[in-house]
Design a protein around this motif. Structure first.
Motif, PDB file in Angstrom:
ATOM      1  N   LYS A  14     -24.082   6.680 -30.541  1.00 60.46           N
ATOM      2  CA  LYS A  14     -22.645   6.050 -30.501  1.00 60.46           C
ATOM      3  C   LYS A  14     -22.512   5.625 -29.091  1.00 60.46           C
ATOM      4  O   LYS A  14     -21.883   4.775 -28.660  1.00 60.46           O
ATOM      5  CB  LYS A  14     -21.683   7.076 -30.871  1.00 60.46           C
ATOM      6  N   GLN A  23     -17.074  -9.378 -34.930  1.00 57.35           N
ATOM      7  CA  GLN A  23     -16.895  -9.297 -36.377  1.00 57.35           C
ATOM      8  C   GLN A  23     -18.117  -9.682 -37.308  1.00 57.35           C
ATOM      9  O   GLN A  23     -18.531  -9.240 -38.243  1.00 57.35           O
ATOM     10  CB  GLN A  23     -15.656  -9.917 -36.738  1.00 57.35           C
ATOM     11  N   THR A  63     -21.170  -5.390 -37.002  1.00 56.91           N
ATOM     12  CA  THR A  63     -20.707  -4.441 -37.576  1.00 56.91           C
ATOM     13  C   THR A  63     -21.432  -3.241 -37.855  1.00 56.91           C
ATOM     14  O   THR A  63     -20.489  -2.414 -37.957  1.00 56.91           O
ATOM     15  CB  THR A  63     -20.670  -5.162 -39.181  1.00 56.91           C
ATOM     16  N   HIS A  64     -22.659  -3.262 -37.269  1.00 56.78           N
ATOM     17  CA  HIS A  64     -23.216  -1.816 -37.316  1.00 56.78           C
ATOM     18  C   HIS A  64     -22.486  -1.007 -36.426  1.00 56.78           C
ATOM     19  O   HIS A  64     -22.104   0.225 -36.494  1.00 56.78           O
ATOM     20  CB  HIS A  64     -24.573  -2.230 -37.076  1.00 56.78           C
ATOM     21  N   GLU A  96     -18.678  -0.364 -37.117  1.00 56.82           N
ATOM     22  CA  GLU A  96     -18.659   0.920 -38.274  1.00 56.82           C
ATOM     23  C   GLU A  96     -19.136   2.295 -37.605  1.00 56.82           C
ATOM     24  O   GLU A  96     -18.525   3.254 -37.868  1.00 56.82           O
ATOM     25  CB  GLU A  96     -19.452   0.693 -39.445  1.00 56.82           C
ATOM     26  N   LYS A 118     -16.230   3.296 -35.898  1.00 52.52           N
ATOM     27  CA  LYS A 118     -15.028   3.323 -36.634  1.00 52.52           C
ATOM     28  C   LYS A 118     -14.025   2.572 -35.723  1.00 52.52           C
ATOM     29  O   LYS A 118     -12.982   2.850 -35.577  1.00 52.52           O
ATOM     30  CB  LYS A 118     -14.553   4.732 -37.002  1.00 52.52           C
ATOM     31  N   THR A 174     -11.652  -1.100 -35.676  1.00 50.71           N
ATOM     32  CA  THR A 174     -10.927  -1.981 -36.207  1.00 50.71           C
ATOM     33  C   THR A 174     -10.473  -3.018 -34.995  1.00 50.71           C
ATOM     34  O   THR A 174      -9.719  -2.694 -34.272  1.00 50.71           O
ATOM     35  CB  THR A 174      -9.800  -1.626 -37.314  1.00 50.71           C
TER      36      THR A 174
END
Ligand code: AMO
Length: 445
Positions: free
Chosen positions: A140, A266, A270-271, A274, A277, A279
């Motif tokens: 992360k 976007q 995306t990896h 996600e 988390k 948006t």
């Protein structure tokens, strides 16, 4: 004598497969490399998580087919792996990676003092930063900076599309551009020099050359206070454009640039989004409000008296963002027409009210992430203003050449990359989006 040379060509074809393309290699024996992130031993097999350059991929070790002993693997060993890709309908990915053979390229000689292979690095901010070379290996943690790279990539693509030229201005300079006391002095072979607070003068000079320029580079601010939003070295995303009709042209360009970066994330990140988390906010348009109106609005809505008529208190930036979010749904808000007293000497004043400038800040989720505006391009006007401010005009001789020898109406902005990233990722401290932060207490690692 014959000269013996070897010719070096471009990179050889990569024989290792990319994790993203594994699905296309089902039934094949493939090569992969990476670091052993985590070994999870089960009763008669083991999961080995391999950290590759972007993804952490799960491999299966079983004595039934592996041609090596699991004991040769240590966490954080760097390995070359030969694996079979097997179709596996029960797994989310649709495949399973069976470890066949490994070549251990290197092994750690000590165990990491911080556990880095859990979901989060569970430690204090101090430790997180003290052990940065290894804490950044956490899945992360590294996703944060992959996204930051994606933001810059999006900006650059946008600038190229808009016919900008990239520039690289000096960071050792002879005069401060932004005023104020937060400038680092340098002993430059016995002479006075400074670390650049911003590429301001140079980007303006280069508008006279290329009309539209940008730079993404470190700048330095001698901030003496320890806050969650100040760094002593940060990455400034700067652009400057000529032939503008009004300072709103700059704001429009900024909306385009930010929207492009979000679209880039976007589409291609995306990896990481996600994993963290995240948006992304909607960015079709950004509301704009004048400084004094914003002050009055905050004062009225929150029943606060206005203490400082020339600038926002950090709390006011938060409150304004709250109001705008509630009223318009936007996470962003432009504040325009800042008081002349608080803007640098190069800021153009509003012809209809010289107490305010044709400038703006962009607030994002309660924090100022960029500042910009139209600049004075007339020599006479610039000199008059500098005299009014009791500035030593001689010090700015080279900068003033642009005004003297002709400049188009122009303006631009600077955006703090770490501030933007940290707000986008809902963090409460800008250091979390800084690879190796420099603050009043930190110059290492
Ligand atoms: P300013 O000084 O407002 O304007 O800086 C522009 C943006 O840089 C970021 N920033 C910082 N980020 C982290 N730590 C700091 N100490 C820090 N200081 C500033 C903020 C801020 O909005 N030359 C002008 C820009 C221009 O008009 O083109 C300038 O540098 O996000």
């Amino acid at each position: 004598m014959e000269i013996k040379v070897e010719f070096i060509k471009g990179p050889t074809k990569n024989t290792n497969i990319e994790v993203g393309s594994i699905i296309n290699h089902i039934g094949e024996r493939v090569g992969l490399h990476g670091s052993v992130y985590k070994i999870r031993r089960m009763s008669d097999f083991a999961f080995v998580l391999l950290r590759t350059k972007r993804e952490v991929v799960q491999c299966i070790y079983s004595k039934d087919y592996a041609e090596f002993d699991l004991e040769v693997l240590k966490e954080e060993s760097c390995i070359k792996l030969t694996a079979d890709i097997i179709k596996e309908d029960r797994s989310k990915s649709g495949w399973e990676l069976r470890m066949i053979d490994v070549e251990v390229l290197s092994e750690p000689i000590a165990e990491s003092p911080i556990v880095i292979n859990n979901k989060l690095v569970d430690t204090s901010l101090e430790n997180l930063l003290d052990y940065r070379p290894i804490t950044l290996r956490n899945e992360k943690e590294r996703a944060i900076f992959k996204l930051q790279a994606g933001i810059c990539h999006g900006f650059c693509k946008y600038f190229l599309e808009q016919s900008f030229t990239e520039i690289h201005s000096p960071k050792i300079v002879s005069a401060g551009a932004e005023g104020g006391a937060n400038i680092f002095h340098l002993n430059y072979f016995g002479k006075d020099a400074f670390l650049a607070q911003s590429p301001q003068f140079y980007k303006q000079m280069m508008v006279g050359v290329y009309e539209r320029v940008y730079e993404i580079a470190p700048v330095f601010r001698a901030e003496k206070h320890d806050t969650s939003r100040h760094l002593n070295e940060y990455i400034s995303v700067d652009f400057e454009i000529g032939y503008i009709e009004s300072f709103e042209d700059i704001m429009m360009m900024e909306v385009g640039m930010l929207r492009y970066a979000l679209e880039e994330l976007q589409a291609n990140y995306t990896h990481e989004l996600e994993l963290l988390k995240i948006t992304l906010p909607n960015l079709e348009k950004i509301p704009s409000i004048k400084f004094m109106e914003a002050k009055d609005l905050i004062s009225e809505k929150y029943n606060r008296s206005i203490k400082d008529y020339e600038d926002f208190e950090p709390e006011e930036e938060k409150l304004l963002s709250e109001i705008i979010k509630k009223e318009t749904g936007s996470d962003f808000v432009f504040v325009t027409h800042y008081p002349t007293a608080k803007r640098p000497f190069y800021a153009m004043e509003d012809p209809s009210n010289p107490h305010v400038t044709l400038s703006f800040d962009l607030l994002f989720r309660g924090l100022e992430i960029s500042t910009g505006g139209q600049r004075i391009h007339s020599y006479k006007e610039q000199i008059q203003k500098m005299k009014r401010l009791n500035m030593n005009i001689e010090l700015f001789e080279t900068y003033l050449m642009i005004h003297k020898y002709g400049m188009p109406p122009h303006g631009g902005l600077g955006l703090g990359l770490e501030r933007f990233t940290s707000k986008l990722l809902n963090q409460d401290n800008v250091r979390l989006s800084t690879l190796f932060p420099r603050d009043i207490n930190r110059v290492t690692p």
